[in-house]
Enzyme design. Structure first.
Site, mmCIF file in Angstrom:
data_model
loop_
_atom_site.group_PDB
_atom_site.id
_atom_site.type_symbol
_atom_site.label_atom_id
_atom_site.label_comp_id
_atom_site.label_asym_id
_atom_site.label_seq_id
_atom_site.Cartn_x
_atom_site.Cartn_y
_atom_site.Cartn_z
ATOM 1 N N SER A 11 0.567 -0.891 -0.496
ATOM 2 C CA SER A 11 -0.006 -0.679 -0.272
ATOM 3 C C SER A 11 0.905 1.094 -0.080
ATOM 4 C CB SER A 11 -0.685 -0.308 1.066
ATOM 5 O OG SER A 11 -0.113 0.896 1.779
ATOM 6 N N CYS A 12 0.237 2.342 0.139
ATOM 7 C CA CYS A 12 0.401 3.824 -0.792
ATOM 8 C C CYS A 12 -1.140 4.425 -0.708
ATOM 9 C CB CYS A 12 1.927 3.991 -1.141
ATOM 10 S SG CYS A 12 3.229 4.293 -0.155
ATOM 11 N N ASP A 13 -1.102 5.313 0.545
ATOM 12 C CA ASP A 13 -1.765 5.962 0.455
ATOM 13 C C ASP A 13 -1.958 7.458 0.319
ATOM 14 O OD1 ASP A 13 -4.086 3.595 0.015
ATOM 15 O OD2 ASP A 13 -2.591 3.544 1.465
#
Length: 425
Positions: A11-13
């Site tokens: 992930s990366c948000d």
């Protein structure tokens, strides 16, 4: 195709909220940087600077032409590279990036990293749009590529970016040297590890559609949907997970529409159930950032950084741009100069200890939380109290309730880091 079997971040948000979605007349920006579990992220302030015409600049891998003037920036970055995962500049511009994989092959040849482009945009843009123009010009000229992980096995991806300033935000999505951008003037927007721009394209690479046609990805008839044209037909597992996270992040923003504050974004970044806050065997959230960008230009922008992993067990500490900022050496990693494994070719053949003083102290605190429930709960409460004090002081300053001396603001992040380390001891 760019689909690969190598391990990848789960992930990366990145999030932005603009009036009327925010509780005040301010733009709120936030990002989690999810990276290899043992990678150290540092927070670095770099003052504005001027350079001679024709000066050269060495980024992580590639040398390019230096700008004659660069803006002051505050960066949260993996300690081994030149660029940054996220950051802000003295003009209230914030940028964060995410990795994506598309039909376009990724570039293993060393060029500019997406993280280099984050820093370059901040150093060269007085607004989000000006930063976007700087990034796209550099992307078209130099391309993107090179390993994004401090390991001998290359790990490469394309990039998406979220840029914001006091008045608007932009989503910039890339595939090789090609790109599309979307302007956001109000409401909320988030990005994850996937393409998200459809037919609502505000600006694009001049040859984008021709390139899509030449590859047989678009017929040239009907509307041009950037995501549909360039997304992989069979998404890897990591991008299916990104889709779910993107939808959850969007829902969380919408649930708080009209009431979004810096605390709202901090809570979203701490959400482990959704996968937005990562704490897995291979990857975790290694740094987090939240910024308040008031519409009123007479008010300062306030930027909060953890400089430590796992925002659910970290302290967001405030920073404000003023003259003569005190360097926060305790949140900066040691320098290894020419002996750094990233500078030697072949690269990454050995590892060095990049942990800074705050990281080490925080590591010890996390160990305590996991081994002693009672002491861990007390420490967690102390951390929450420290963060709340910083938030309340900044909110009071923005509301005009208190006036902080510029010298106090110059020491603000330094003092917060110093106090946090003392609590851990």
């Amino acid at each position: 195709m760019a689909e690969q079997n190598r391990p990848a971040p789960s992930s990366c948000d990145c999030f932005v909220a603009l009036p009327p979605a925010t509780a005040s007349r301010a733009v709120i920006f936030g990002k989690n940087s999810d990276r290899p579990r043992d990678e150290v992220q540092e927070v670095v302030y770099l003052p504005a600077a001027t350079y001679a015409r024709g000066a050269k600049l060495k980024c992580t891998y590639r040398e390019i032409e230096q700008a004659e003037r660069t803006h002051a920036v505050i960066l949260s970055r993996p300690a081994w590279l030149w660029g940054a995962e996220m950051g802000a500049n003295e003009h209230g511009v914030c940028i964060g990036n995410e990795g994506v994989w598309t039909k376009e092959p990724v570039g293993e040849a060393e060029a500019l990293l997406g993280m280099d482009l984050v820093r370059l945009g901040l150093e060269r843009g007085r607004s989000a749009h000006e930063a976007l123009q700087a990034i796209t010009a550099l992307l078209e000229r130099y391309g993107q590529g090179g390993s994004c992980k401090e390991e001998p096995t290359p790990f490469v991806y394309h990039n998406t970016f979220l840029l914001a300033d006091r008045t608007e935000a932009w989503v910039l999505e890339t595939t090789g040297r090609y790109w599309a951008a979307q302007r956001i003037r109000e409401g909320t927007r988030n990005i994850s590890n996937q393409l998200s721009i459809g037919t609502d394209i505000t600006a694009e690479h001049a040859g984008l559609r021709h390139h899509a046609q030449s590859q047989g990805w678009w017929s040239g008839d009907g509307e041009f949907n950037f995501t549909k044209v360039f997304s992989l037909s069979h998404q890897p597992v990591r991008m299916e997970a990104a889709k779910a996270r993107y939808c959850t992040g969007k829902e969380l923003l919408q649930q708080h529409a009209g009431r979004i504050t810096a605390e709202t974004i901090m809570d979203i970044l701490r959400d482990k159930a959704s996968g937005i806050c990562v704490d897995s065997e291979g990857f975790r959230t290694t740094g987090s950032m939240v910024s308040i960008l008031p519409r009123d230009p007479t008010l300062p922008c306030v930027h909060f950084f953890t400089a430590t992993p796992d925002p659910s067990r970290s302290v967001f500490k405030p920073f404000v741009f003023v003259a003569n900022v005190t360097p926060v050496l305790k949140a900066m990693s040691p320098s290894f100069g020419d002996q750094d494994p990233v500078q030697k070719v072949p690269r990454f053949q050995s590892r060095v200890d990049r942990r800074h003083e705050l990281y080490r102290a925080h590591q010890a605190a996390l160990d305590l939380m996991e081994t002693s429930q009672e002491q861990g709960q007390k420490l967690q409460q102390t951390m929450q109290d420290l963060e709340r004090q910083g938030l309340e002081a900044m909110k009071e300053m923005l509301a005009g309730g208190i006036t902080l001396d510029p010298e106090e603001l110059a020491d603000l992040l330094f003092d917060c880091v110093d106090t946090e380390i003392k609590f851990y001891k």
